[in-house]
Design a protein around this motif. Structure first.
Motif, PDB file in Angstrom:
ATOM      1  N   ALA A  91      35.181  90.114 120.650  1.00 11.50           N
ATOM      2  CA  ALA A  91      34.390  91.298 120.952  1.00 11.50           C
ATOM      3  C   ALA A  91      35.018  92.559 120.363  1.00 11.50           C
ATOM      4  O   ALA A  91      34.314  93.492 119.962  1.00 11.50           O
ATOM      5  CB  ALA A  91      34.232  91.448 122.465  1.00 11.50           C
ATOM      6  N   LEU A  92      36.352  92.586 120.280  1.00 11.52           N
ATOM      7  CA  LEU A  92      37.059  93.734 119.697  1.00 11.52           C
ATOM      8  C   LEU A  92      37.255  93.573 118.193  1.00 11.52           C
ATOM      9  O   LEU A  92      37.985  94.345 117.576  1.00 11.52           O
ATOM     10  CB  LEU A  92      38.416  93.904 120.387  1.00 11.52           C
ATOM     11  CG  LEU A  92      38.335  94.300 121.870  1.00 11.52           C
ATOM     12  CD1 LEU A  92      39.704  94.256 122.520  1.00 11.52           C
ATOM     13  CD2 LEU A  92      37.726  95.687 122.019  1.00 11.52           C
ATOM     14  N   LYS A  93      36.603  92.547 117.627  1.00 10.94           N
ATOM     15  CA  LYS A  93      36.585  92.326 116.180  1.00 10.94           C
ATOM     16  C   LYS A  93      37.983  92.144 115.593  1.00 10.94           C
ATOM     17  O   LYS A  93      38.379  92.828 114.637  1.00 10.94           O
ATOM     18  CB  LYS A  93      35.849  93.480 115.471  1.00 10.94           C
ATOM     19  CG  LYS A  93      34.405  93.633 115.934  1.00 10.94           C
ATOM     20  CD  LYS A  93      33.654  94.646 115.115  1.00 10.94           C
ATOM     21  CE  LYS A  93      32.239  94.849 115.637  1.00 10.94           C
ATOM     22  NZ  LYS A  93      31.457  93.578 115.692  1.00 10.94           N
ATOM     23  N   VAL A  94      38.720  91.209 116.176  1.00  4.09           N
ATOM     24  CA  VAL A  94      40.016  90.887 115.611  1.00  4.09           C
ATOM     25  C   VAL A  94      39.803  90.229 114.249  1.00  4.09           C
ATOM     26  O   VAL A  94      38.859  89.462 114.043  1.00  4.09           O
ATOM     27  CB  VAL A  94      40.794  89.952 116.570  1.00  4.09           C
ATOM     28  CG1 VAL A  94      40.109  88.612 116.716  1.00  4.09           C
ATOM     29  CG2 VAL A  94      42.229  89.770 116.118  1.00  4.09           C
TER      30      VAL A  94
ATOM     31  N   GLU B 170      35.548  83.682 114.259  1.00  2.00           N
ATOM     32  CA  GLU B 170      35.037  82.741 115.261  1.00  2.00           C
ATOM     33  C   GLU B 170      35.644  81.354 115.075  1.00  2.00           C
ATOM     34  O   GLU B 170      36.062  80.706 116.045  1.00  2.00           O
ATOM     35  CB  GLU B 170      33.506  82.648 115.168  1.00  2.00           C
ATOM     36  CG  GLU B 170      32.760  83.868 115.652  1.00  2.00           C
ATOM     37  CD  GLU B 170      32.736  84.987 114.614  1.00  2.00           C
ATOM     38  OE1 GLU B 170      33.209  84.744 113.475  1.00  2.00           O
ATOM     39  OE2 GLU B 170      32.276  86.096 114.931  1.00  2.00           O
ATOM     40  N   ALA B 171      35.713  80.885 113.823  1.00  2.00           N
ATOM     41  CA  ALA B 171      36.267  79.565 113.549  1.00  2.00           C
ATOM     42  C   ALA B 171      37.759  79.515 113.875  1.00  2.00           C
ATOM     43  O   ALA B 171      38.262  78.516 114.414  1.00  2.00           O
ATOM     44  CB  ALA B 171      36.030  79.191 112.090  1.00  2.00           C
TER      45      ALA B 171
ATOM     46  N   TRP C 227      29.521  79.413 123.386  1.00  2.00           N
ATOM     47  CA  TRP C 227      29.106  79.801 124.725  1.00  2.00           C
ATOM     48  C   TRP C 227      29.813  81.060 125.218  1.00  2.00           C
ATOM     49  O   TRP C 227      29.778  81.357 126.410  1.00  2.00           O
ATOM     50  CB  TRP C 227      29.383  78.648 125.693  1.00  2.00           C
ATOM     51  CG  TRP C 227      28.717  77.381 125.299  1.00  2.00           C
ATOM     52  CD1 TRP C 227      29.293  76.307 124.687  1.00  2.00           C
ATOM     53  CD2 TRP C 227      27.331  77.057 125.451  1.00  2.00           C
ATOM     54  NE1 TRP C 227      28.371  75.316 124.455  1.00  2.00           N
ATOM     55  CE2 TRP C 227      27.139  75.757 124.924  1.00  2.00           C
ATOM     56  CE3 TRP C 227      26.236  77.733 125.995  1.00  2.00           C
ATOM     57  CZ2 TRP C 227      25.902  75.127 124.919  1.00  2.00           C
ATOM     58  CZ3 TRP C 227      25.010  77.095 125.984  1.00  2.00           C
ATOM     59  CH2 TRP C 227      24.844  75.820 125.457  1.00  2.00           C
ATOM     60  N   ARG C 228      30.436  81.815 124.316  1.00  2.00           N
ATOM     61  CA  ARG C 228      31.235  82.945 124.767  1.00  2.00           C
ATOM     62  C   ARG C 228      30.400  84.043 125.429  1.00  2.00           C
ATOM     63  O   ARG C 228      30.853  84.692 126.374  1.00  2.00           O
ATOM     64  CB  ARG C 228      32.064  83.516 123.619  1.00  2.00           C
ATOM     65  CG  ARG C 228      31.288  84.265 122.546  1.00  2.00           C
ATOM     66  CD  ARG C 228      32.233  84.764 121.457  1.00  2.00           C
ATOM     67  NE  ARG C 228      31.587  85.616 120.473  1.00  2.00           N
ATOM     68  CZ  ARG C 228      30.868  85.193 119.456  1.00  2.00           C
ATOM     69  NH1 ARG C 228      30.707  83.884 119.276  1.00  2.00           N
ATOM     70  NH2 ARG C 228      30.314  86.046 118.605  1.00  2.00           N
ATOM     71  N   ARG C 229      29.186  84.266 124.936  1.00  2.37           N
ATOM     72  CA  ARG C 229      28.358  85.317 125.540  1.00  2.37           C
ATOM     73  C   ARG C 229      27.914  84.936 126.948  1.00  2.37           C
ATOM     74  O   ARG C 229      27.890  85.778 127.851  1.00  2.37           O
ATOM     75  CB  ARG C 229      27.158  85.616 124.642  1.00  2.37           C
ATOM     76  CG  ARG C 229      27.529  86.285 123.330  1.00  2.37           C
ATOM     77  CD  ARG C 229      26.307  86.634 122.485  1.00  2.37           C
ATOM     78  NE  ARG C 229      26.668  87.360 121.279  1.00  2.37           N
ATOM     79  CZ  ARG C 229      27.078  86.790 120.162  1.00  2.37           C
ATOM     80  NH1 ARG C 229      27.153  85.457 120.092  1.00  2.37           N
ATOM     81  NH2 ARG C 229      27.401  87.507 119.110  1.00  2.37           N
ATOM     82  N   VAL C 230      27.570  83.672 127.116  1.00  3.25           N
ATOM     83  CA  VAL C 230      27.214  83.193 128.460  1.00  3.25           C
ATOM     84  C   VAL C 230      28.420  83.300 129.392  1.00  3.25           C
ATOM     85  O   VAL C 230      28.298  83.731 130.555  1.00  3.25           O
ATOM     86  CB  VAL C 230      26.728  81.737 128.396  1.00  3.25           C
ATOM     87  CG1 VAL C 230      26.467  81.186 129.797  1.00  3.25           C
ATOM     88  CG2 VAL C 230      25.461  81.640 127.554  1.00  3.25           C
ATOM     89  N   ALA C 231      29.594  82.925 128.881  1.00  2.00           N
ATOM     90  CA  ALA C 231      30.811  82.986 129.692  1.00  2.00           C
ATOM     91  C   ALA C 231      31.155  84.420 130.069  1.00  2.00           C
ATOM     92  O   ALA C 231      31.543  84.702 131.212  1.00  2.00           O
ATOM     93  CB  ALA C 231      31.972  82.344 128.933  1.00  2.00           C
TER      94      ALA C 231
END
Length: 315
Positions: A295-298, A231-232, A15-19
């Motif tokens: 979002a910053l591709k860690v 993500e995981a 749900w990160r994009r919604v958040a």
């Protein structure tokens, strides 16, 4: 309470994009509300009238506030010391608090005495004067500079302890919490005084502390779970710190709710601002901070240095 001993497996990342869309909307709404309708600045910023009276016995502060409100003198700030009572009132409508004349001050004084003596005829008048909001304005400017300096130092600290990607995420999460908390006060029209300003700065400290806890676990898990997707790994990290985050937030909220209902009007704004800040800060440490990292591709290379192989070690 047994669930606190187990690591949950909620899919926060899903749900990160919604958040993030929700957080962006709330932040923009907060920025707009600060300018329109704007903050309802308290006497610390606007100035007004100070009336000092003396009671024959220990004054009932709560009753005095109620009497003044019922008498049409709203937003009065009442404090007491022994038998003396200090009453701070906003300037009459349409008047500049810093430029009130003697007649305006006398009119407010007479109205205050009329209301108080209707309940306690022995109230003795001591002093009435115009008070300026200059001190509040100076402190407001200093608080703004302190906030800016704190954000710079937070960025440097997180960048040195972790990486610049997480430093950016920490700043975004912290600014988000401060903006939303301030925006709620603007939208609701609640009085914004120095106690609320102090609580906003406290929200900053609480927010960054929560964010650092999550980032510390993210860094460790990137080193341990190298084969997992970002993500995981981020999702696992948030779940592992969830119990700590909730326990800290709930125990703090219990104290603050006690202050809201028991500490009186003086600390109401301070307590409410902290309640909002802690709720928003808990949300941002779970979603905003972790979502910014993704979002910053860690990735693993941000935390694990590649092992250098010398030519003589090659097969």
């Amino acid at each position: 309470m047994q669930w606190l001993t187990r690591t949950p497996n909620f899919n926060f990342v899903k749900w990160r994009r919604v958040a993030m869309a929700t957080s962006t909307t709330l932040s923009l709404l907060a920025i707009v509300s600060v300018f329109y309708p704007g903050l309802n600045y308290g006497l610390d910023f606007t100035g007004g009238v100070l009336v000092q009276v003396r009671y024959p016995a220990t004054p009932p502060v709560d009753e005095i506030r109620t009497e003044l409100t019922e008498g049409g003198l709203v937003s009065a700030q009442v404090t007491s010391s022994s038998t003396d009572v200090l009453i701070r009132l906003p300037p009459p409508e349409g008047e500049n608090g810093a430029e009130l004349g003697a007649e305006a001050v006398a009119a407010v004084r007479d109205r205050v005495l009329e209301v108080l003596r209707a309940h306690e005829p022995r109230v003795e008048f001591r002093e009435a004067a115009n008070i300026s909001g200059q001190v509040g304005e100076e402190l407001f400017e200093n608080a703004g500079l302190a906030l800016l300096f704190a954000l710079i130092m937070i960025f440097i600290y997180v960048m040195l302890r972790f990486r610049w990607k997480l430093a950016v995420g920490a700043i975004v999460a912290t600014v988000h919490d401060v903006l939303v908390t301030t925006g709620v006060f603007a939208i609701m029209g609640w009085s914004f005084d120095l106690t609320v300003l102090g609580s906003i700065l406290a929200v900053l400290g609480y927010s960054i502390n929560d964010t650092i806890v999550v980032y510390d676990r993210i860094r460790d898990n990137f080193r341990l779970m190298r084969r997992g997707t970002p993500e995981a790994i981020v999702n696992a990290s948030v779940n592992q710190t969830l119990a700590r985050t909730l326990v800290t937030g709930v125990t703090t909220l219990l104290v603050l709710f006690a202050m809201i209902f028991l500490a009186g009007e003086t600390l109401w704004g301070f307590s409410v601002a902290l309640v909002i800040g802690i709720v928003v800060g808990t949300y941002s440490s779970i979603y905003v901070a972790s979502s910014m990292a993704l979002a910053l591709k860690v990735e693993v290379s941000d935390f694990v240095e590649a092992k250098k192989v010398h030519a003589d070690e090659l097969p």
